[in-house]
Motif scaffolding. Sequence first.
Motif, PDB file in Angstrom:
ATOM      1  N   VAL A 189      48.202  45.239  36.797  1.00 50.13           N
ATOM      2  CA  VAL A 189      47.641  45.216  35.442  1.00 50.13           C
ATOM      3  C   VAL A 189      47.881  43.856  34.795  1.00 50.13           C
ATOM      4  CG1 VAL A 189      47.760  46.213  33.125  1.00 50.13           C
ATOM      5  CG2 VAL A 189      47.952  47.695  35.138  1.00 50.13           C
ATOM      6  N   ARG A 190      46.828  43.326  34.181  1.00 48.28           N
ATOM      7  CA  ARG A 190      46.946  42.136  33.348  1.00 48.28           C
ATOM      8  C   ARG A 190      46.685  42.537  31.902  1.00 48.28           C
ATOM      9  NH1 ARG A 190      43.236  38.445  37.299  1.00 48.28           N
ATOM     10  NH2 ARG A 190      44.879  37.437  38.507  1.00 48.28           N
ATOM     11  N   ILE A 191      47.505  41.999  31.014  1.00 46.79           N
ATOM     12  CA  ILE A 191      47.341  42.240  29.577  1.00 46.79           C
ATOM     13  C   ILE A 191      47.096  40.870  28.958  1.00 46.79           C
ATOM     14  CG2 ILE A 191      48.343  43.327  27.521  1.00 46.79           C
ATOM     15  CD1 ILE A 191      50.274  44.772  29.534  1.00 46.79           C
ATOM     16  N   PRO A 192      45.837  40.392  29.007  1.00 46.51           N
ATOM     17  CA  PRO A 192      45.556  39.000  28.633  1.00 46.51           C
ATOM     18  C   PRO A 192      45.953  38.644  27.208  1.00 46.51           C
ATOM     19  CG  PRO A 192      43.726  39.926  29.855  1.00 46.51           C
ATOM     20  CD  PRO A 192      44.635  41.063  29.528  1.00 46.51           C
ATOM     21  N   SER A 193      45.825  39.569  26.260  1.00 46.89           N
ATOM     22  CA  SER A 193      46.159  39.247  24.877  1.00 46.89           C
ATOM     23  C   SER A 193      47.635  38.937  24.703  1.00 46.89           C
ATOM     24  CB  SER A 193      45.760  40.404  23.953  1.00 46.89           C
ATOM     25  OG  SER A 193      46.419  41.594  24.335  1.00 46.89           O
ATOM     26  N   ALA A 194      48.470  39.398  25.635  1.00 48.64           N
ATOM     27  CA  ALA A 194      49.908  39.116  25.593  1.00 48.64           C
ATOM     28  C   ALA A 194      50.338  38.120  26.650  1.00 48.64           C
ATOM     29  CB  ALA A 194      50.695  40.424  25.770  1.00 48.64           C
ATOM     30  N   ASN A 195      49.389  37.648  27.491  1.00 42.37           N
ATOM     31  CA  ASN A 195      49.716  36.742  28.602  1.00 42.37           C
ATOM     32  C   ASN A 195      50.769  37.342  29.538  1.00 42.37           C
ATOM     33  OD1 ASN A 195      47.894  34.870  27.701  1.00 42.37           O
ATOM     34  ND2 ASN A 195      49.401  33.458  26.865  1.00 42.37           N
ATOM     35  N   THR A 254      43.205  33.949  28.497  1.00 41.31           N
ATOM     36  CA  THR A 254      43.218  35.062  27.558  1.00 41.31           C
ATOM     37  C   THR A 254      41.805  35.482  27.173  1.00 41.31           C
ATOM     38  OG1 THR A 254      43.473  33.486  25.749  1.00 41.31           O
ATOM     39  CG2 THR A 254      45.468  34.469  26.622  1.00 41.31           C
ATOM     40  N   LEU A 255      41.683  36.727  26.714  1.00 40.60           N
ATOM     41  CA  LEU A 255      40.368  37.309  26.489  1.00 40.60           C
ATOM     42  C   LEU A 255      39.525  36.541  25.475  1.00 40.60           C
ATOM     43  CD1 LEU A 255      41.189  41.102  26.617  1.00 40.60           C
ATOM     44  CD2 LEU A 255      39.541  39.893  28.017  1.00 40.60           C
ATOM     45  N   ARG A 256      40.162  35.822  24.575  1.00 38.40           N
ATOM     46  CA  ARG A 256      39.361  35.064  23.624  1.00 38.40           C
ATOM     47  C   ARG A 256      38.567  33.949  24.299  1.00 38.40           C
ATOM     48  NH1 ARG A 256      44.695  33.704  22.585  1.00 38.40           N
ATOM     49  NH2 ARG A 256      45.287  31.549  23.019  1.00 38.40           N
ATOM     50  N   ASN A 257      38.959  33.576  25.535  1.00 40.48           N
ATOM     51  CA  ASN A 257      38.229  32.566  26.291  1.00 40.48           C
ATOM     52  C   ASN A 257      37.123  33.149  27.158  1.00 40.48           C
ATOM     53  OD1 ASN A 257      41.461  31.312  26.800  1.00 40.48           O
ATOM     54  ND2 ASN A 257      39.995  30.334  25.459  1.00 40.48           N
TER      55      ASN A 257
END
Length: 443
Positions: free
Chosen positions: A246-252, A433-436
């Motif tokens: 699992v990746r949680i991009p908003s938390a890196n 991160t998801l914003r990218n």
Amino acid sequence: MSDYDIAIVGAGIVGTALAAQLASHARVLVLDRRGQAGSTALAPGYVGQLNTLAPLTELAQRSVAAYRAISGAFDDVGGLEVATSPAELDAMEVRAALARSRGLPAEVVSGARARELAPAFVEGVEGGLHFPSDGTADARVITAAYRAAALAAGAVFVDADVSAIEEGVEGEGTQRKEGMERTEGTERKEARKVTLATLAGPFSAHTLVLCTGVWSGDFLPLPAVSVAHMYAYSAARPRRPRSPFVRIPSANVYTRDHGDVDGIGSYDHDPVEVSADAMRTHTCAVGGFDAFHDVLARALRVLPAHTRVGFEGGVTSEGGADEGGERAERAFAEMRRAREEGQACAFNGLFKVTPDGMPLAGRVRKGVYCAVGVWVTHAAGTTGVLADMILEDLGMGEAKDLELRKALDPLRFEGKADAVEVALRTYNDIPRTLRNFMQDAAP
């Protein structure tokens, strides 16, 4: 003096994979320090194939295909990226389309489905992006398999630390090169023979390949920086049904099930550089953990409480990230002991980053090659491209993968004075991160 066609320095996953691909064509020597705990030994094994950089996606796909051919090397558990807001979930639709355009299955799933796929790591999310063809690789199994294949094809492995390299240059006799730096104003001088000095005696070869990972600064002035990175293992627990990593991009943050323990890593901190001078005192690719206690605490907050508790009271090493020598060896020994005894532990593993996130792999000059900044995710694919290049240069093959060669060219940053600084900054771009995602994934 023993003489070979090709000498490879470094017997991690990169060096052994390259040896396995070359040994049936030439006399191959592989040199490495005995008992060294390099990046391969510490790799947590996440293999996510999609990257916004198309060459990295291609290299990962080739690597996964190669690992699947090795018994016990690759586990098709899948990968899951989770979204913590509706906007992030919308961005994942674009990322899913990008994956499918590159031949990777990908599906945006609901929050309930994301929790069902990975209940140990996911709660309270909007949804996720599931990559069923991703998985986890056991770098030690892969390295052992490639070593066995190389030995069977006639390669010779020697446990020896290379202390100096002497390069014979056409028309100039033999010159000693400190670090093998290139003289300003000269262009890729043609090496006739390279001699490697070791305590086991001198070895010579007509072709040299440096696959020395975080120690590459000892021999080549390339724009790749060694950085510190934290990873933690939980205490031992009963096995449970398989889960995707699992990746949680908003938390890196990223996390996975290792079978009888859980693992978690984080990029949620400023990059911590370990200089080439400091690396010379390291005999293993670990450093002190003092800079990462807060990073680990933040990372654990994203996990469900029933999983987070398994990491409590973990063993960590003392000291700064760049402290090497005996302290690094103690840190590695502490981690190994804790894992053997089923205790939670955390460590600081060192690896290389480059200015654009791509490996530096290819010809430095005639007869001298390198493969630096290569992760397990891309190792087999990258060495395949490099092996074909070497064989072509030796008159044993044809030109292949010209676009990938260009993308991997280790000299592509020549003349860029800020390349090292840019490389250090790319550490925080690794999780993307998801914003990218929306910008990166746009056609």
